[in-house]
Motif scaffolding. Structure first.
Motif, PDB file in Angstrom:
ATOM      1  N   UNK A  45       0.843  -1.205   0.000  1.00 12.42           N
ATOM      2  CA  UNK A  45       0.000   0.000   0.000  1.00 12.42           C
ATOM      3  C   UNK A  45       0.879   1.256   0.000  1.00 12.42           C
ATOM      4  N   UNK A  46       0.367   2.318  -0.581  1.00 17.32           N
ATOM      5  CA  UNK A  46       1.134   3.556  -0.680  1.00 17.32           C
ATOM      6  C   UNK A  46       1.569   4.087   0.687  1.00 17.32           C
ATOM      7  N   UNK A  47       0.746   3.914   1.709  1.00 16.98           N
ATOM      8  CA  UNK A  47       1.117   4.392   3.040  1.00 16.98           C
ATOM      9  C   UNK A  47       2.389   3.718   3.535  1.00 16.98           C
ATOM     10  N   UNK A  48       2.495   2.418   3.291  1.00 17.57           N
ATOM     11  CA  UNK A  48       3.670   1.682   3.739  1.00 17.57           C
ATOM     12  C   UNK A  48       4.885   2.043   2.888  1.00 17.57           C
ATOM     13  N   UNK A  49       4.677   2.202   1.591  1.00 17.05           N
ATOM     14  CA  UNK A  49       5.774   2.639   0.726  1.00 17.05           C
ATOM     15  C   UNK A  49       6.300   3.995   1.177  1.00 17.05           C
ATOM     16  N   UNK A  50       5.391   4.886   1.535  1.00 17.32           N
ATOM     17  CA  UNK A  50       5.795   6.216   1.980  1.00 17.32           C
ATOM     18  C   UNK A  50       6.592   6.136   3.284  1.00 17.32           C
TER      19      UNK A  50
END
Length: 107
Positions: A45-50
């Motif tokens: 998920x983008x949150x984890x990538x961020x």
């Protein structure tokens, strides 16, 4: 030259700078996404990538020979990132748990 013409002229002069900034950002984004794919984390998920973006940038920099580190703190952080990302991917923990564990508190 009128005030409006001066503003328009100034805006046109800034466009190449903005274009350069956007091109650099796009290149960095593509490089980062490629690294996520290479290490098998492309579907995160983008949150984890961020949350781990700076860590992955560090991987890229080291692989490109920009620096090399043997710092124990960096190694522990990398092990922590690997552990929590894989725990999330394996369904052992929730996204919130992984994010909470990997969040770096800024001073």
């Amino acid at each position: 030259m009128t005030n409006a013409a001066k503003k328009l002229n100034k805006a046109r002069q800034q466009e190449p700078i903005l274009l350069t900034i956007f091109q650099k950002a796009e290149k960095e984004y593509k490089e980062l996404e490629e690294m996520f794919q290479l290490i098998g984390w492309g579907d995160l998920p983008q949150e984890l990538k961020f949350a781990i973006e700076s860590d992955v940038r560090g991987y890229i920099d080291e692989l490109n020979g920009r620096y090399s580190t043997t710092c124990a703190g960096v190694q522990r952080r990398r092990e922590s990132v690997d552990f929590w990302v894989n725990s999330y991917l394996d369904g052992i923990c929730s996204l919130k748990t992984a994010l909470d564990a990997l969040r770096v508190t800024k001073l």
